[in-house]
Design an enzyme around this catalytic site. Structure first.
Site, short mmCIF file in Angstrom:
data_model
loop_
_atom_site.label_atom_id
_atom_site.label_comp_id
_atom_site.label_asym_id
_atom_site.label_seq_id
_atom_site.Cartn_x
_atom_site.Cartn_y
_atom_site.Cartn_z
N ASP A 85 44.04 38.69 25.53
CA ASP A 85 42.77 39.25 26.00
C ASP A 85 41.77 39.51 24.87
O ASP A 85 42.12 39.63 23.70
CB ASP A 85 43.01 40.54 26.79
CG ASP A 85 43.81 41.58 26.01
OD1 ASP A 85 44.65 41.19 25.17
OD2 ASP A 85 43.60 42.78 26.25
N GLU A 142 46.54 43.48 26.49
CA GLU A 142 47.03 44.38 25.43
C GLU A 142 46.01 45.47 25.15
O GLU A 142 46.37 46.58 24.78
CB GLU A 142 47.31 43.57 24.16
CG GLU A 142 48.01 44.37 23.06
CD GLU A 142 47.07 45.25 22.24
OE1 GLU A 142 47.48 46.36 21.82
OE2 GLU A 142 45.93 44.83 22.00
N GLU A 143 44.73 45.15 25.30
CA GLU A 143 43.67 46.10 24.98
C GLU A 143 43.40 47.11 26.09
O GLU A 143 42.52 47.96 25.96
CB GLU A 143 42.36 45.35 24.68
CG GLU A 143 42.43 44.35 23.54
CD GLU A 143 42.46 45.00 22.17
OE1 GLU A 143 42.46 46.25 22.10
OE2 GLU A 143 42.49 44.26 21.17
N ARG A 184 57.81 45.99 8.01
CA ARG A 184 58.25 47.38 7.92
C ARG A 184 59.31 47.65 8.99
O ARG A 184 59.10 47.36 10.17
CB ARG A 184 57.09 48.36 8.10
CG ARG A 184 57.51 49.80 7.82
CD ARG A 184 56.35 50.78 7.97
NE ARG A 184 56.71 52.06 7.43
CZ ARG A 184 56.51 52.43 6.18
NH1 ARG A 184 55.91 51.60 5.34
NH2 ARG A 184 56.89 53.61 5.74
N HIS A 366 38.03 44.83 15.80
CA HIS A 366 37.11 45.41 16.79
C HIS A 366 35.68 45.49 16.27
O HIS A 366 34.86 46.25 16.80
CB HIS A 366 37.59 46.79 17.27
CG HIS A 366 38.85 46.74 18.07
ND1 HIS A 366 39.18 47.66 19.05
CD2 HIS A 366 39.90 45.88 18.04
CE1 HIS A 366 40.35 47.37 19.58
NE2 HIS A 366 40.82 46.28 18.97
#
Length: 394
Positions: A85, A142-143, A184, A366
């Protein structure tokens, strides 16, 4: 690199197809679709997977696409996820392949994530150097922030319909050199919660404040007191954020309003700290309002959980990327206060979410001037192909 490791995908194997990767990525960039609207993007993905011989299931959790490819008799299976998206942002890059849709753009790199996984998909289907099952998950929304695509796909039986032993995903990382990787183990990205606090007082004339309960004054005190949560209630060795993002109240300088509202963003990296933050926000909002004679209502919403990478899968992925690009191009990722709904997948399956460099001079995520770095496409596609081959090696 050993002779055995050369049996698996290399970046050089994708160089001849680099132009096609760029073409796919720029096509997706020019045709962005928002969360829960990825109709054309999903069709674009599904048609290519079908053309390469994948068993494709559409409309998983809404507009999700899963491509399944089985090779040999191996019983192991792997899942790899890319998000599809875009964001409601007016693009300002001026690029020749800029968004063709007003007010929508790929400002987070999901176009690149999708293109890289498609590149790996084509390679895996063509070479079939693995023994087991590959599940490629192309996720919508996802957003979304609430009721996201990951949740929807899981609720639609993703892991029952497409079993896997582990799941992997990535996000591009502005500021890190293109083609490098950051890894990580353990907590990587924060849980993201929000609190909307409505303060109700007693309105009146600004010249007679003693006859009112001023919600603006209450809000001001509340904002300052909320800032003590991290400094005085969270262990200094832990990481947390409490940010008041909005404050609304009043319509004129000579009127004390009936109510005011503040909205708070709350970030944490552990369940214990997350619980502490919620309790303290509630306690402070209630006590500060009460001390001024006001009442308060609190809408506290828990958003995406912490992205927590499992140790074994992170160690495996680290080995794969080191084999691919060399140890000097693999670093340790700092903890990131942003959030990601890949966290929901990791609550069900062991796995690893990693970061891929988007260039040291990349615009931030963004941003209306952000663009995914095409120089990372071959490294990302090769990494996914090699990861699948290594995970499913006989």
């Amino acid at each position: 690199m050993s002779q055995a490791s050369n049996q698996f995908a290399r970046i050089e194997d994708f160089e001849d197809g680099a132009a096609k990767l760029v073409e796919m990525r720029r096509h997706l960039h020019a045709h962005p679709e928002l969360s829960f609207e990825e109709v054309e993007t999903a069709a674009y993905v599904a048609e290519r997977l079908e053309g390469w011989g994948y068993e494709v299931t559409r409309n998983v959790g809404g507009l999700g696409v899963v491509g399944r490819l089985k090779q040999g008799e191996g019983g192991r299976s792997i899942a790899i996820r890319a998000d599809m998206d875009a964001l409601p942002i007016q693009e300002a890059t001026g690029l020749p392949y800029a968004s063709t849709t007003n007010g929508k753009m790929h400002a987070c790199g999901h176009d690149g994530h999708t293109a890289m996984l498609l590149g790996a998909a084509e390679y895996l289907a063509r070479t079939r150097h693995f023994n087991g099952t590959v599940n490629l998950i192309f996720q919508p929304a996802e957003e979304a922030g609430k009721g996201s695509g990951a949740q929807a796909m899981i609720d639609d039986g993703l892991f029952e319909r497409f079993p896997c032993d582990a799941i992997f995903g990535l996000h591009n990382h502005p500021g890190a050199p293109a083609g490098t990787f950051l890894m990580r183990s353990g907590p990587l990205m924060a849980a993201a919660d929000t609190a909307t606090i409505t303060i109700t007082g007693r309105g009146g004339h600004a010249s007679r404040p003693h006859l009112t309960v001023d919600p603006i004054v209450v809000a001001a005190n509340m904002v300052m007191t909320l800032q003590t949560i991290v400094s005085r209630n969270v262990n200094p060795t832990e990481t947390a954020v409490v940010t008041v993002g909005t404050i609304h109240g009043g319509t004129a300088s000579n009127v004390i309003p009936e109510s005011a509202e503040i909205a708070v963003s709350i970030r944490s990296f552990s369940r214990e700290v997350r619980d502490t933050l919620e309790q303290r926000v509630r306690d402070i909002a209630t006590s500060v309002a009460g001390a001024h004679g006001a009442s308060v209502s609190i809408d506290y919403e828990r958003g995406y959980p912490v992205v927590t990478n499992s140790e074994q899968e992170t160690a495996f992925a680290t080995t794969v990327v080191q084999e691919l690009v060399g140890e000097d191009k693999v670093g340790v990722c700092p903890m990131i206060p942003g959030s990601e709904d890949f966290a929901y997948f990791l609550e069900h399956k062991p796995g690893c979410f990693l970061r891929l460099g988007n260039g040291e001079n990349s615009a931030i995520l963004h941003s209306s001037r952000y663009d995914f770095n095409d120089d990372s496409l071959t490294a990302g596609a090769a990494m996914w192909a090699r990861l699948a081959e290594r995970f499913l090696s006989a």
